[in-house]
Design a protein around this motif. Sequence first.
Motif, mmCIF file in Angstrom:
data_model
loop_
_atom_site.group_PDB
_atom_site.id
_atom_site.type_symbol
_atom_site.label_atom_id
_atom_site.label_comp_id
_atom_site.label_asym_id
_atom_site.label_seq_id
_atom_site.Cartn_x
_atom_site.Cartn_y
_atom_site.Cartn_z
ATOM 1 N N GLU A 1 0.842 -1.200 0.000
ATOM 2 C CA GLU A 1 0.000 0.000 0.000
ATOM 3 C C GLU A 1 0.874 1.245 0.000
ATOM 4 O OE1 GLU A 1 -3.807 2.059 2.279
ATOM 5 O OE2 GLU A 1 -3.107 0.066 2.882
ATOM 6 N N VAL A 2 0.536 2.182 -0.894
ATOM 7 C CA VAL A 2 1.274 3.448 -0.961
ATOM 8 C C VAL A 2 0.302 4.609 -1.070
ATOM 9 C CG1 VAL A 2 3.348 2.450 -2.009
ATOM 10 C CG2 VAL A 2 1.531 3.337 -3.483
ATOM 11 N N SER A 3 0.778 5.771 -0.642
ATOM 12 C CA SER A 3 -0.007 6.998 -0.713
ATOM 13 C C SER A 3 0.810 8.029 -1.469
ATOM 14 C CB SER A 3 -0.327 7.496 0.696
ATOM 15 O OG SER A 3 -1.134 8.642 0.657
ATOM 16 N N VAL A 4 0.158 8.716 -2.417
ATOM 17 C CA VAL A 4 0.877 9.620 -3.311
ATOM 18 C C VAL A 4 0.231 11.007 -3.296
ATOM 19 C CG1 VAL A 4 1.877 9.874 -5.614
ATOM 20 C CG2 VAL A 4 1.184 7.610 -4.819
ATOM 21 N N ILE B 1 6.659 9.323 -2.601
ATOM 22 C CA ILE B 1 5.626 8.344 -2.262
ATOM 23 C C ILE B 1 5.859 7.786 -0.859
ATOM 24 C CG2 ILE B 1 4.658 6.091 -2.909
ATOM 25 C CD1 ILE B 1 5.480 6.771 -5.817
ATOM 26 N N THR B 2 4.749 7.586 -0.130
ATOM 27 C CA THR B 2 4.816 6.984 1.204
ATOM 28 C C THR B 2 4.318 5.546 1.154
ATOM 29 O OG1 THR B 2 4.446 9.116 2.297
ATOM 30 C CG2 THR B 2 3.996 7.138 3.590
ATOM 31 N N GLU B 3 5.086 4.652 1.740
ATOM 32 C CA GLU B 3 4.669 3.255 1.886
ATOM 33 C C GLU B 3 3.989 3.098 3.237
ATOM 34 O OE1 GLU B 3 6.761 -1.175 2.310
ATOM 35 O OE2 GLU B 3 7.943 0.557 1.663
ATOM 36 N N ILE B 4 2.850 2.428 3.244
ATOM 37 C CA ILE B 4 2.070 2.223 4.460
ATOM 38 C C ILE B 4 2.219 0.775 4.918
ATOM 39 C CG2 ILE B 4 -0.203 2.364 5.538
ATOM 40 C CD1 ILE B 4 0.804 5.055 4.454
ATOM 41 N N GLU C 1 4.913 4.571 8.387
ATOM 42 C CA GLU C 1 4.735 5.367 7.172
ATOM 43 C C GLU C 1 6.126 5.719 6.679
ATOM 44 O OE1 GLU C 1 2.315 8.484 8.713
ATOM 45 O OE2 GLU C 1 0.590 7.177 9.020
ATOM 46 N N ILE C 2 6.534 5.069 5.618
ATOM 47 C CA ILE C 2 7.923 5.141 5.160
ATOM 48 C C ILE C 2 8.001 5.988 3.895
ATOM 49 C CG2 ILE C 2 9.912 3.777 4.416
ATOM 50 C CD1 ILE C 2 8.465 1.387 5.932
ATOM 51 N N LEU D 1 0.353 12.585 6.087
ATOM 52 C CA LEU D 1 1.173 12.124 4.969
ATOM 53 C C LEU D 1 1.637 13.246 4.046
ATOM 54 C CD1 LEU D 1 -0.708 8.815 4.076
ATOM 55 C CD2 LEU D 1 1.386 9.096 5.398
ATOM 56 N N ILE D 2 0.742 14.177 3.692
ATOM 57 C CA ILE D 2 1.150 15.258 2.785
ATOM 58 C C ILE D 2 2.269 16.102 3.403
ATOM 59 C CG2 ILE D 2 0.400 17.446 1.745
ATOM 60 C CD1 ILE D 2 -0.416 15.194 -0.006
#
Length: 332
Positions: free
Chosen positions: A201-204, A218-221, A240-241, A298-299
């Motif tokens: 899972e990633v957040s962009v 990009i953050t890896e969850i 949160e990497i 995250l942002i």
Amino acid sequence: MKNIAIIMGGYSSEYKISLISGNVVHQYLDKTKYNGFRIHIFKEKWVYVDENNAEFTIDKNDFSVTVNDQKITFDCVFNAIHGTPGEDGLMQAYFELLGIPQSSCDYYQAALTFNKRDLLSVLKPYGIKTAISYYLNKGDVIHTAEIVKKVGLPCFVKPNKAGSSFGISKVKTEAELPIAIEVAYKEDNEIIIESFLDGTEVSVGVINYQGEIKVLPITEIVSDNDFFDYEAKYEGKSQEITPARISDELTQKVSEVAKRAYEVLKMKGFSRSEFIIVDNEPYMLEMNTIPGLTTESLIPQQAHAAGISLEDLFTNAIELALAKKGTKVLRF
């Protein structure tokens, strides 16, 4: 000095997170350029809250406030409301009618992205992959066998229009479906049930920064729980990497998909898109247009990794909003 209204709160379960986000914006606002005003938006009241926590009622006719017999109007609105009415287009349409610039996307984009199933339906023709899904509206007959046949097990039951992982359940057996559906209906009268995607899972984050569309690191969850639920997001039960531990090639692929979605939708302001990567292919889950702006969110994490301070991030959003031209002011 420009007067900036920072709206926070809202009508949904996300109001507590929104208040934190709004206060962070107020704290990091460039005091040499802006006068920041904390505006609490609740169903029962719209109020300006001063430094002493005194409240002054907002005049909804023109979004002004009177303090010590002095009427204050606003040059721009910084939208920090997660959920309705700040993330679903209602506040955006209101400010457009008043001709007041605001920091988030326009009302149509807000309404579209807030509705997960409509968003994914619009993006599919552009080659953006999504999970297999099944839809329910409150009052529909629930055919659990039919649901399982389409999406398989395990699956996720989600409110269609809600954020911060409120009302989401991971369902492992057919017998669990009715309970999960009732939990989701507490947040929304529409439900989306999605197949389980077993991957990373990633957040962009994607923003318009100084006039150009910029994809943030990009953050890896990595959730300690079964999935990235409320506890994982806000109570420290996740890693949160940033940047994500994925290859440069995959980083580029995910970034291109996130940017394509931003451009296809003609987005403005902030966006944060969630993906699951399966067999080197990103599958989109959702897009948030008023993402969390707390110092741990995250942002802000991604902006920091990109060398952008919170003050610069917020200044950029305000200046882009102020630069919008051609909006007519309607007087009531």
